[in-house]
Design a protein around this motif. Structure first.
Motif, PDB file in Angstrom:
ATOM      1  N   PRO A 106       2.216  -3.422   4.137  1.00 18.30           N
ATOM      2  CA  PRO A 106       2.435  -4.525   5.070  1.00 18.30           C
ATOM      3  C   PRO A 106       1.902  -5.864   4.555  1.00 18.30           C
ATOM      4  O   PRO A 106       2.367  -6.922   4.987  1.00 18.30           O
ATOM      5  CB  PRO A 106       1.686  -4.067   6.326  1.00 18.30           C
ATOM      6  CG  PRO A 106       0.631  -3.146   5.807  1.00 18.30           C
ATOM      7  CD  PRO A 106       1.234  -2.443   4.640  1.00 18.30           C
ATOM      8  N   GLU A 107       0.923  -5.839   3.662  1.00 12.53           N
ATOM      9  CA  GLU A 107       0.279  -7.087   3.241  1.00 12.53           C
ATOM     10  C   GLU A 107       0.702  -7.540   1.849  1.00 12.53           C
ATOM     11  O   GLU A 107       0.709  -8.733   1.564  1.00 12.53           O
ATOM     12  CB  GLU A 107      -1.241  -6.918   3.293  1.00 12.53           C
ATOM     13  CG  GLU A 107      -1.740  -6.624   4.721  1.00 12.53           C
ATOM     14  CD  GLU A 107      -3.236  -6.409   4.756  1.00 12.53           C
ATOM     15  OE1 GLU A 107      -3.844  -6.368   3.658  1.00 12.53           O
ATOM     16  OE2 GLU A 107      -3.786  -6.268   5.857  1.00 12.53           O
ATOM     17  N   GLU A 108       1.026  -6.617   0.978  1.00 15.11           N
ATOM     18  CA  GLU A 108       1.450  -6.995  -0.364  1.00 15.11           C
ATOM     19  C   GLU A 108       2.509  -6.012  -0.853  1.00 15.11           C
ATOM     20  O   GLU A 108       2.493  -4.841  -0.462  1.00 15.11           O
ATOM     21  CB  GLU A 108       0.282  -7.030  -1.340  1.00 15.11           C
ATOM     22  CG  GLU A 108      -0.458  -5.713  -1.455  1.00 15.11           C
ATOM     23  CD  GLU A 108      -1.613  -5.820  -2.430  1.00 15.11           C
ATOM     24  OE1 GLU A 108      -1.431  -6.401  -3.509  1.00 15.11           O
ATOM     25  OE2 GLU A 108      -2.690  -5.317  -2.098  1.00 15.11           O
ATOM     26  N   PRO A 109       3.453  -6.459  -1.672  1.00 19.11           N
ATOM     27  CA  PRO A 109       4.540  -5.581  -2.116  1.00 19.11           C
ATOM     28  C   PRO A 109       4.033  -4.448  -2.989  1.00 19.11           C
ATOM     29  O   PRO A 109       2.955  -4.548  -3.588  1.00 19.11           O
ATOM     30  CB  PRO A 109       5.462  -6.536  -2.889  1.00 19.11           C
ATOM     31  CG  PRO A 109       4.566  -7.634  -3.339  1.00 19.11           C
ATOM     32  CD  PRO A 109       3.543  -7.800  -2.254  1.00 19.11           C
ATOM     33  N   PRO A 110       4.780  -3.355  -3.059  1.00 18.64           N
ATOM     34  CA  PRO A 110       4.368  -2.227  -3.906  1.00 18.64           C
ATOM     35  C   PRO A 110       4.511  -2.564  -5.379  1.00 18.64           C
ATOM     36  O   PRO A 110       5.149  -3.553  -5.750  1.00 18.64           O
ATOM     37  CB  PRO A 110       5.339  -1.118  -3.488  1.00 18.64           C
ATOM     38  CG  PRO A 110       6.554  -1.848  -3.018  1.00 18.64           C
ATOM     39  CD  PRO A 110       6.047  -3.101  -2.359  1.00 18.64           C
ATOM     40  N   ARG A 111       3.916  -1.728  -6.200  1.00 23.46           N
ATOM     41  CA  ARG A 111       4.065  -1.876  -7.655  1.00 23.46           C
ATOM     42  C   ARG A 111       5.365  -1.196  -8.066  1.00 23.46           C
ATOM     43  O   ARG A 111       5.431   0.025  -8.191  1.00 23.46           O
ATOM     44  CB  ARG A 111       2.876  -1.249  -8.368  1.00 23.46           C
ATOM     45  CG  ARG A 111       1.536  -1.878  -8.043  1.00 23.46           C
ATOM     46  CD  ARG A 111       0.403  -1.062  -8.648  1.00 23.46           C
ATOM     47  NE  ARG A 111       0.554  -0.919 -10.089  1.00 23.46           N
ATOM     48  CZ  ARG A 111      -0.149  -0.046 -10.825  1.00 23.46           C
ATOM     49  NH1 ARG A 111      -1.035   0.742 -10.223  1.00 23.46           N
ATOM     50  NH2 ARG A 111       0.031   0.038 -12.132  1.00 23.46           N
ATOM     51  N   LEU A 112       6.405  -1.987  -8.232  1.00 23.84           N
ATOM     52  CA  LEU A 112       7.713  -1.424  -8.535  1.00 23.84           C
ATOM     53  C   LEU A 112       7.943  -1.345 -10.038  1.00 23.84           C
ATOM     54  O   LEU A 112       7.611  -2.278 -10.780  1.00 23.84           O
ATOM     55  CB  LEU A 112       8.821  -2.274  -7.895  1.00 23.84           C
ATOM     56  CG  LEU A 112       8.833  -2.287  -6.359  1.00 23.84           C
ATOM     57  CD1 LEU A 112       9.927  -3.217  -5.858  1.00 23.84           C
ATOM     58  CD2 LEU A 112       9.035  -0.873  -5.805  1.00 23.84           C
TER      59      LEU A 112
END
Length: 311
Positions: free
Chosen positions: A210-216
């Motif tokens: 919710p706060e930061e994007p995943p490590r894609l």
């Protein structure tokens, strides 16, 4: 250009003799010759050298021969399919599948319906949910299976088939592979393989990141490509529970099953169903889609009743 002109020309090509070509086509030689001449006039050049003992293709004839062969073959295929359709030898059923919906889901229903709908011919199309709705309304497909959709047009009937969870798919050598379940903190520290056009991506984002994007990591619109990447250790794939996986991969539940999605069946409201579509809709709605029930499905007696009533 008319098809009989093409057919006569191809007969001359195969026999290299106008008399035998006319006999093969069951017409008089003058009629065949006139038709070939008209074809040559339309194409703007001579197709055949006409010599008493040596009838041969011109360079133009050689150039257009493959295209004319395909033209006649296509026309004959269309005629055969139309005849089969009129005789009810073909029962077409076009089904659209969202990218996250595996065809494996509908194999059993199709196999059951095929026993009672002669000539069943299934065509599968893949597309995002909104595109599938457009294809439904245009009559390009008969039914669609989609995941979560925000809005469905009033002209579309929709039935909820089942709800499923998402699981982690990863290589047995991955550092998380021996966990009984995988939590949010683990996923935040893990490289994820991105599923393009994933219909639950917003839910995953809200639930886990919710706060930061995943490590894609790497991305693909094809699940099988991502599975091979996962098997090679490039990252973890989040996938619907029903998705068949390579035997070299492991699937592990996510703690608390925070991501669930609903799979729905769509068809156009008020449009007359063919027997094949009618049977598919009924069997799909009656089916037990539970993934933890061995031999899940519709009781055979029910399928027989539904399919025979639709045929």
């Amino acid at each position: 250009m008319e098809l009989h002109q093409v057919r006569y020309f191809l007969a001359v090509v195969s026999t290299l003799n106008f008399t035998r070509a006319a006999e093969q086509c069951n017409v008089t030689q003058p009629a065949l010759t006139k038709a070939v001449q008209k074809l040559e006039q339309e194409l703007g050049g001579q197709l055949i050298y006409r010599e008493r003992q040596l009838t041969q293709l011109t360079d133009l004839g050689k150039e257009v021969l493959p295209m004319l062969e395909r033209t006649l073959a296509s026309a004959e295929a269309v005629r055969r399919r139309a005849q089969e359709f009129q005789r009810k030898d073909v029962a077409p059923l076009k089904i659209g599948l969202a990218p996250s919906i595996s065809a494996s889901l509908i194999l059993d229903p199709i196999a059951e319906i095929a026993k009672f709908v002669p000539g069943l011919h299934v065509e599968l199309r893949e597309g995002v949910a909104e595109k599938l709705v457009d294809l439904l309304l245009e009559g390009e497909i008969n039914a669609a299976m989609v995941g979560d959709m925000q809005e469905v047009p009033d002209r579309i009937d929709g039935w909820s088939l089942f709800e499923e969870r998402y699981v982690a798919v990863l290589a047995p050598t991955h550092r998380l592979a021996n966990r009984p379940s995988i939590g949010i903190d683990d996923l935040r520290e893990t490289v994820l393989l991105e599923r393009a056009e994933c219909d639950v991506a917003p839910k995953i984002q809200r639930s886990y990141f919710p706060e930061e994007p995943p490590r894609l990591g790497h991305c693909s619109g094809h699940d099988l490509h991502l599975q091979h990447m996962a098997a090679a250790g490039f990252g973890v794939m989040l996938a619907p529970e029903h998705m068949p996986c390579l035997p070299t991969l492991k699937t592990i539940p996510l703690e608390g099953d925070p991501v669930l999605r609903e799979v729905r069946l769509l068809a156009v409201q008020g449009r007359r169903y063919s027997p094949a579509l009618d049977a598919f809709v009924k069997v799909a709605r009656l089916r037990d889609w539970s993934f933890d029930v061995p031999g899940r499905g519709v009781p055979h007696e029910t399928v027989v009743t539904v399919a025979r009533a639709s045929a």
